[in-house]
Design a protein around this motif. Structure first.
Motif, short mmCIF file in Angstrom:
data_model
loop_
_atom_site.label_atom_id
_atom_site.label_comp_id
_atom_site.label_asym_id
_atom_site.label_seq_id
_atom_site.Cartn_x
_atom_site.Cartn_y
_atom_site.Cartn_z
N PHE A 1 0.86 -1.17 0.00
CA PHE A 1 0.00 0.00 0.00
C PHE A 1 0.91 1.24 0.00
CE2 PHE A 1 -2.60 -3.43 1.33
CZ PHE A 1 -3.91 -3.11 0.97
N VAL A 2 0.74 2.09 -1.01
CA VAL A 2 1.69 3.17 -1.26
C VAL A 2 1.08 4.54 -0.99
CG1 VAL A 2 3.19 4.24 -3.00
CG2 VAL A 2 2.82 1.75 -3.04
N ILE A 3 1.88 5.38 -0.33
CA ILE A 3 1.55 6.79 -0.13
C ILE A 3 2.74 7.58 -0.66
CG2 ILE A 3 1.16 8.62 1.57
CD1 ILE A 3 0.10 6.34 3.45
N SER A 4 2.51 8.53 -1.56
CA SER A 4 3.61 9.28 -2.17
C SER A 4 3.26 10.76 -2.23
CB SER A 4 3.89 8.73 -3.57
OG SER A 4 5.06 9.30 -4.12
N GLN A 5 4.07 11.59 -1.58
CA GLN A 5 3.78 13.02 -1.48
C GLN A 5 4.44 13.80 -2.62
OE1 GLN A 5 5.32 13.50 2.53
NE2 GLN A 5 3.24 13.57 3.36
N GLU A 6 3.76 14.83 -3.07
CA GLU A 6 4.25 15.66 -4.18
C GLU A 6 4.70 17.02 -3.66
OE1 GLU A 6 5.89 16.76 -6.85
OE2 GLU A 6 4.75 15.10 -7.79
N GLY A 7 6.02 17.24 -3.66
CA GLY A 7 6.56 18.49 -3.16
C GLY A 7 6.29 19.68 -4.04
N PRO B 1 2.37 -16.79 5.39
CA PRO B 1 3.78 -16.38 5.44
C PRO B 1 3.94 -14.87 5.32
CG PRO B 1 3.25 -17.35 3.31
CD PRO B 1 2.06 -17.59 4.20
N ALA B 2 5.07 -14.36 5.81
CA ALA B 2 5.33 -12.92 5.79
C ALA B 2 5.29 -12.36 4.39
CB ALA B 2 6.69 -12.64 6.43
N SER B 3 5.73 -13.15 3.41
CA SER B 3 5.81 -12.66 2.04
C SER B 3 4.45 -12.40 1.41
CB SER B 3 6.57 -13.68 1.18
OG SER B 3 5.91 -14.93 1.20
N ALA B 4 3.39 -12.82 2.08
CA ALA B 4 2.04 -12.63 1.52
C ALA B 4 1.24 -11.59 2.29
CB ALA B 4 1.29 -13.95 1.51
N ARG B 5 1.81 -11.08 3.39
CA ARG B 5 1.09 -10.09 4.20
C ARG B 5 1.44 -8.68 3.75
NH1 ARG B 5 1.44 -12.03 10.41
NH2 ARG B 5 0.26 -10.09 10.62
N PRO B 6 0.53 -7.73 3.91
CA PRO B 6 0.75 -6.39 3.35
C PRO B 6 1.81 -5.58 4.08
CG PRO B 6 -1.31 -6.47 4.57
CD PRO B 6 -0.81 -7.88 4.49
N LEU B 7 2.28 -4.58 3.36
CA LEU B 7 3.26 -3.62 3.88
C LEU B 7 2.86 -2.24 3.36
CD1 LEU B 7 7.10 -3.95 3.99
CD2 LEU B 7 6.12 -2.12 2.59
N VAL B 8 3.13 -1.19 4.14
CA VAL B 8 2.84 0.19 3.72
C VAL B 8 4.17 0.89 3.43
CG1 VAL B 8 1.93 2.44 4.40
CG2 VAL B 8 0.69 0.35 5.01
N ALA B 9 4.26 1.55 2.28
CA ALA B 9 5.44 2.34 1.92
C ALA B 9 5.03 3.80 1.77
CB ALA B 9 6.07 1.83 0.63
N ILE B 10 5.70 4.70 2.50
CA ILE B 10 5.39 6.13 2.41
C ILE B 10 6.59 6.86 1.84
CG2 ILE B 10 4.63 8.19 3.63
CD1 ILE B 10 3.61 6.43 5.88
N SER B 11 6.43 7.44 0.66
CA SER B 11 7.47 8.26 0.05
C SER B 11 7.23 9.71 0.48
CB SER B 11 7.43 8.13 -1.48
OG SER B 11 8.39 8.97 -2.06
N PHE B 12 8.05 10.17 1.42
CA PHE B 12 7.87 11.50 2.00
C PHE B 12 8.51 12.58 1.12
CE2 PHE B 12 7.40 8.87 5.81
CZ PHE B 12 6.36 9.50 6.47
N GLU B 13 7.79 13.65 0.91
CA GLU B 13 8.33 14.87 0.33
C GLU B 13 7.47 16.01 0.86
OE1 GLU B 13 9.83 16.89 -3.83
OE2 GLU B 13 8.27 15.36 -3.92
N THR B 14 7.89 16.57 1.99
CA THR B 14 6.98 17.48 2.69
C THR B 14 7.70 18.40 3.66
OG1 THR B 14 5.10 17.53 4.23
CG2 THR B 14 6.58 15.65 4.39
N GLY B 15 7.15 19.59 3.80
CA GLY B 15 7.62 20.51 4.82
C GLY B 15 6.79 20.43 6.09
N GLY B 16 5.78 19.55 6.09
CA GLY B 16 4.97 19.36 7.30
C GLY B 16 3.56 19.89 7.15
#
Length: 318
Positions: free
Chosen positions: A71-77, A114-129
């Protein structure tokens, strides 16, 4: 949809939020949720007569790496400095909660998954807050994201990826610190208060925000790796971040506990030792901390090739 193979060779620093989101997961697997056609614009910006983006400057969706849902979150600076307001915060929380719900359903239906089949979240940060236009709504958004990270703990690993132009500052610096693992490039920057704000409040003699070398050796990826704030330091390409994320996808949830920076009395003690060390050293520069960690030539280490740095650097032990 962007050409996936071409994205892999792109600089992570130069890539847009959508290109990063698509390139981090397997080719053709990314499905955007809450995208531009859903017109999730900030009502606060509309009320103020400000320009809006139909995705509020944040890309969210789901893809996979191998058999693992990501599951991906990606911020646009490029949109208001990647600042987070009510809509952006809600999109982040929604994706994290979706990952948790998906995980719970998978585990209930497939005991011993197994761990390889369970979800993971990736957050690509680009932010001043916090998005200052939205005041309390922006602050509340940060708190809600932090709360979502706590709900995810021990269930769904959350990985921070930091290597974009704006860096990760302000309240989102706290959010990144609360994730399970942080991956940075040497061009990534991480901190609570941005260089320009420090200069504005404390004066140029205290911190010269125009001194690029000073900024990077204080908040940049190499320094954060020495300090232990970043778990992994990778090359500046979408492919390098993806490769590290793929390695993390192979790990069970329990492995991430050893990578965390906050969340236990032991980690609080570790942070307090860091505060005590800073008071004892009274460093004038980040290089003083590098030298204390056992790096006898911090200038050469900072300026040398990244591969040599990773091979020879000594990290701070607290």
């Amino acid at each position: 949809m962007p050409n996936w193979s071409r994205l892999q060779t792109n600089s992570f620093l130069e890539s847009s939020a959508r290109d990063r989101a698509v390139g981090l997961v397997d080719e053709g697997s990314f499905v955007e949720l809450g995208g531009p056609f859903d017109r999730l614009v900030s009502p606060h910006l509309v009320a103020l007569g400000e320009a809006v983006e139909n995705d509020d400057g944040i890309v969210t969706g789901v893809g996979r790496i191998g058999t693992r849902p990501v599951f991906v979150i990606s911020q646009e600076g490029r949109f208001i400095g990647g600042s987070v307001g009510e809509v952006g915060g809600a999109k982040m929380v929604g994706i994290i909660d979706m990952a948790i719900e998906f995980n719970d359903r998978l585990v209930a239906e497939n005991p011993g998954l197994p761990a390889s089949a369970r979800p993971l979240v990736a957050i690509s940060f680009e932010t001043g807050g916090v998005r200052l236009h939205e005041a309390n709504a922006g602050l509340l958004a940060h708190a809600e994201v932090m709360d979502a990270l706590q709900r995810a703990r021990h269930k769904v690993p959350v990985v921070a990826l930091i290597g974009s132009r704006i860096g990760c500052f302000g309240g989102m610096g706290f959010v990144a610190a609360a994730t399970d693992a942080i991956v940075m490039s040497e061009f990534g920057r991480l901190g609570l208060t941005g260089p320009e704000v420090i200069e504005q409040e404390m004066g140029k003699d205290e911190f010269d925000a125009s001194n690029r070398a000073l900024v990077y050796r204080t908040t940049g990826g190499r320094h954060k790796y020495v300090m232990g704030d970043a778990n992994f330091l990778v090359d500046d390409s979408v492919a390098a971040f993806r490769a590290q994320l793929a390695d993390l996808c192979a790990l069970p949830v329990s492995s991430f506990e050893a990578m965390r920076r906050i969340g236990s009395p032991e980690l609080v003690e570790k942070q307090l030792r860091g505060v005590a060390l800073a008071a004892e050293l009274k460093p004038d520069d980040a290089r003083d901390v590098w030298r204390h960690a056992g790096n006898n030539d911090p200038v050469g280490l900072a300026d040398g090739p990244l591969a040599d740095f990773r091979k020879s650097v000594r990290r701070l032990a607290l």
